[in-house]
Design a protein around this motif. Structure first.
Motif, PDB file in Angstrom:
ATOM      1  N   THR A   1      52.808  62.442  36.679  1.00 51.46           N
ATOM      2  CA  THR A   1      51.499  63.075  36.498  1.00 51.46           C
ATOM      3  C   THR A   1      51.121  63.153  35.029  1.00 51.46           C
ATOM      4  N   ALA A   2      52.023  63.688  34.215  1.00 54.50           N
ATOM      5  CA  ALA A   2      51.722  63.863  32.792  1.00 54.50           C
ATOM      6  C   ALA A   2      51.432  62.531  32.116  1.00 54.50           C
ATOM      7  N   ASN A   3      52.262  61.523  32.361  1.00 55.75           N
ATOM      8  CA  ASN A   3      52.085  60.230  31.701  1.00 55.75           C
ATOM      9  C   ASN A   3      50.852  59.485  32.207  1.00 55.75           C
ATOM     10  N   THR A   4      50.549  59.617  33.499  1.00 59.25           N
ATOM     11  CA  THR A   4      49.372  58.948  34.053  1.00 59.25           C
ATOM     12  C   THR A   4      48.089  59.538  33.478  1.00 59.25           C
ATOM     13  N   LEU A   5      48.003  60.862  33.442  1.00 56.53           N
ATOM     14  CA  LEU A   5      46.797  61.515  32.910  1.00 56.53           C
ATOM     15  C   LEU A   5      46.647  61.246  31.418  1.00 56.53           C
ATOM     16  N   LEU A   6      47.776  61.231  30.696  1.00 53.97           N
ATOM     17  CA  LEU A   6      47.707  60.928  29.266  1.00 53.97           C
ATOM     18  C   LEU A   6      47.229  59.497  29.032  1.00 53.97           C
ATOM     19  N   GLU A   7      47.741  58.572  29.845  1.00 50.55           N
ATOM     20  CA  GLU A   7      47.320  57.170  29.728  1.00 50.55           C
ATOM     21  C   GLU A   7      45.829  57.021  30.013  1.00 50.55           C
ATOM     22  N   ASP A   8      45.330  57.773  30.990  1.00 52.96           N
ATOM     23  CA  ASP A   8      43.894  57.735  31.300  1.00 52.96           C
ATOM     24  C   ASP A   8      43.065  58.207  30.114  1.00 52.96           C
ATOM     25  N   GLN A   9      43.560  59.226  29.418  1.00 53.45           N
ATOM     26  CA  GLN A   9      42.831  59.755  28.269  1.00 53.45           C
ATOM     27  C   GLN A   9      42.869  58.780  27.101  1.00 53.45           C
ATOM     28  N   MET A  10      44.032  58.177  26.869  1.00 52.08           N
ATOM     29  CA  MET A  10      44.188  57.280  25.726  1.00 52.08           C
ATOM     30  C   MET A  10      43.459  55.942  25.928  1.00 52.08           C
ATOM     31  N   SER A  11      43.356  55.513  27.184  1.00 49.03           N
ATOM     32  CA  SER A  11      42.680  54.246  27.481  1.00 49.03           C
ATOM     33  C   SER A  11      41.187  54.431  27.758  1.00 49.03           C
ATOM     34  N   ASN A  12      40.728  55.688  27.639  1.00 52.61           N
ATOM     35  CA  ASN A  12      39.314  56.033  27.882  1.00 52.61           C
ATOM     36  C   ASN A  12      38.913  55.878  29.354  1.00 52.61           C
TER      37      ASN A  12
ATOM     38  N   LEU B   1      54.465  71.592  40.760  1.00 46.85           N
ATOM     39  CA  LEU B   1      55.008  70.655  39.780  1.00 46.85           C
ATOM     40  C   LEU B   1      53.912  69.735  39.237  1.00 46.85           C
ATOM     41  N   ILE B   2      52.969  69.378  40.097  1.00 46.84           N
ATOM     42  CA  ILE B   2      51.849  68.550  39.658  1.00 46.84           C
ATOM     43  C   ILE B   2      50.996  69.308  38.642  1.00 46.84           C
ATOM     44  N   LEU B   3      50.802  70.599  38.859  1.00 41.65           N
ATOM     45  CA  LEU B   3      50.050  71.416  37.901  1.00 41.65           C
ATOM     46  C   LEU B   3      50.754  71.446  36.548  1.00 41.65           C
ATOM     47  N   ILE B   4      52.085  71.511  36.575  1.00 44.79           N
ATOM     48  CA  ILE B   4      52.850  71.493  35.320  1.00 44.79           C
ATOM     49  C   ILE B   4      52.631  70.163  34.605  1.00 44.79           C
ATOM     50  N   GLY B   5      52.634  69.071  35.382  1.00 38.85           N
ATOM     51  CA  GLY B   5      52.384  67.758  34.798  1.00 38.85           C
ATOM     52  C   GLY B   5      51.006  67.668  34.177  1.00 38.85           C
ATOM     53  N   VAL B   6      50.000  68.231  34.849  1.00 36.56           N
ATOM     54  CA  VAL B   6      48.626  68.247  34.312  1.00 36.56           C
ATOM     55  C   VAL B   6      48.594  69.027  33.004  1.00 36.56           C
ATOM     56  N   LEU B   7      49.268  70.156  32.973  1.00 33.61           N
ATOM     57  CA  LEU B   7      49.291  70.997  31.777  1.00 33.61           C
ATOM     58  C   LEU B   7      49.935  70.268  30.604  1.00 33.61           C
ATOM     59  N   ILE B   8      51.027  69.574  30.856  1.00 34.97           N
ATOM     60  CA  ILE B   8      51.715  68.847  29.781  1.00 34.97           C
ATOM     61  C   ILE B   8      50.822  67.742  29.209  1.00 34.97           C
ATOM     62  N   SER B   9      50.025  67.120  30.067  1.00 35.46           N
ATOM     63  CA  SER B   9      49.169  66.011  29.614  1.00 35.46           C
ATOM     64  C   SER B   9      48.137  66.465  28.595  1.00 35.46           C
TER      65      SER B   9
ATOM     66  N   ALA C   1      51.711  60.902  23.182  1.00 35.53           N
ATOM     67  CA  ALA C   1      52.698  60.310  24.081  1.00 35.53           C
ATOM     68  C   ALA C   1      54.111  60.779  23.773  1.00 35.53           C
ATOM     69  N   SER C   2      54.470  60.816  22.496  1.00 33.64           N
ATOM     70  CA  SER C   2      55.831  61.210  22.118  1.00 33.64           C
ATOM     71  C   SER C   2      56.113  62.658  22.510  1.00 33.64           C
ATOM     72  N   THR C   3      55.128  63.525  22.305  1.00 34.77           N
ATOM     73  CA  THR C   3      55.303  64.938  22.647  1.00 34.77           C
ATOM     74  C   THR C   3      55.347  65.136  24.156  1.00 34.77           C
ATOM     75  N   VAL C   4      54.516  64.389  24.881  1.00 32.43           N
ATOM     76  CA  VAL C   4      54.513  64.469  26.346  1.00 32.43           C
ATOM     77  C   VAL C   4      55.868  64.043  26.906  1.00 32.43           C
ATOM     78  N   ASN C   5      56.412  62.942  26.419  1.00 35.59           N
ATOM     79  CA  ASN C   5      57.722  62.470  26.877  1.00 35.59           C
ATOM     80  C   ASN C   5      58.810  63.485  26.555  1.00 35.59           C
TER      81      ASN C   5
END
Length: 253
Positions: free
Chosen positions: A74-85, A150-158, A163-167
């Motif tokens: 969840t966290a990595n997918t949402l972050l990727e969506d933000q970074m790729s616009n 757990l999905i909510l936690i992933g959203v919060l981390i995103s 990327a480095s901090t999320v990982n």
């Protein structure tokens, strides 16, 4: 509705079919742990207890798989969506943010469902764990409802946006949480003070609920209260973080 369904199909394709790491981390890793801890590292476990151990560890690895999917994916997918616009593209489309997150939640819950079924199949084949269809459905549904937290936690981390901090955060949360919650080995083997902390964790309480479903024993309301409190806390932090970022102009409306 048609646009929402179309968006959900797109999310399935780009998250599942184009992301091979899902099959390794979200499915294969918990399966490897399950086989390892039920077929190899069972020295000293009485034969009379092996049946219960195999069943309980199935629950543990189902939750662990959902942690990988719910938090890391969840966290990595949402972050990727933000970074790729891609998130900006969604914002400019007729779909609302609520529909975007709902669509993502459907995909991520489905991934957790697939992981749970895969681990259960392995348990049935490898350790001859016997579950009725009704009991299996009840166990998986209860587990999936619990892992929405757990999905909510992933959203919060995103929301961290780096990327480095999320990982780093996902690793610092998932693996220690799995350990102190007693998912990798029995919580009774830990120091008393660590057991007290572990029993407060939502993943431990979810495992208690799942095991009660599996063994058809009475449920305790305390476990449900614990999950509800954690849900309220994480949701409140998530809403607060969202408002702060919108106020600073970080989140595009």
């Amino acid at each position: 509705m048609n646009k929402f369904i179309f968006q959900t199909k797109i999310n399935f394709k780009r998250i599942v079919f184009r992301n091979k790491s899902f099959f390794f981390f979200d499915m294969l890793l918990p399966i490897v742990f399950y086989v390892l801890y039920t077929k190899i590292l069972v020295t000293g476990i009485p034969a009379s207890y092996l049946k219960v151990w195999n069943e309980d560890y199935l629950v543990s690895m189902m939750i662990y798989a959902c942690m990988l999917g719910g938090i890391i994916t969840t966290a990595n997918t949402l972050l990727e969506d933000q970074m790729s616009n891609f998130k900006l593209f969604v914002t400019l489309s007729p779909l609302s943010n609520l529909q975007y997150y709902t669509s993502m939640a459907i995909v991520l819950v489905t991934l957790n469902l697939v992981s749970s079924i895969a681990i259960t199949v392995v348990a049935i084949i490898v350790n001859h764990v016997t579950l009725s269809i009704g009991l299996l459905i009840a166990l998986i549904l209860v587990n999936l409802l619990g892992t929405t937290l757990l999905i909510l936690i992933g959203v919060l981390i995103s929301f961290v946006k780096k990327a480095s901090t999320v990982n780093l955060l996902t690793n610092l949360i998932v693996f220690p949480l799995a350990i102190i919650s007693g998912l990798w080995w029995p919580i009774k083997l830990m120091p008393t003070w660590l057991q007290s902390i572990g029993k407060l964790m939502p993943t431990y309480q979810l495992s208690v609920i799942d095991k009660n479903v599996l063994h058809q024993t009475p449920q305790h309301i305390g476990s449900f209260i614990n999950l509800f409190i954690w849900f309220v806390i994480i949701l409140a932090i998530l809403l607060l973080a969202s408002k702060i970022q919108k106020r600073k102009g970080i989140v595009t409306q």
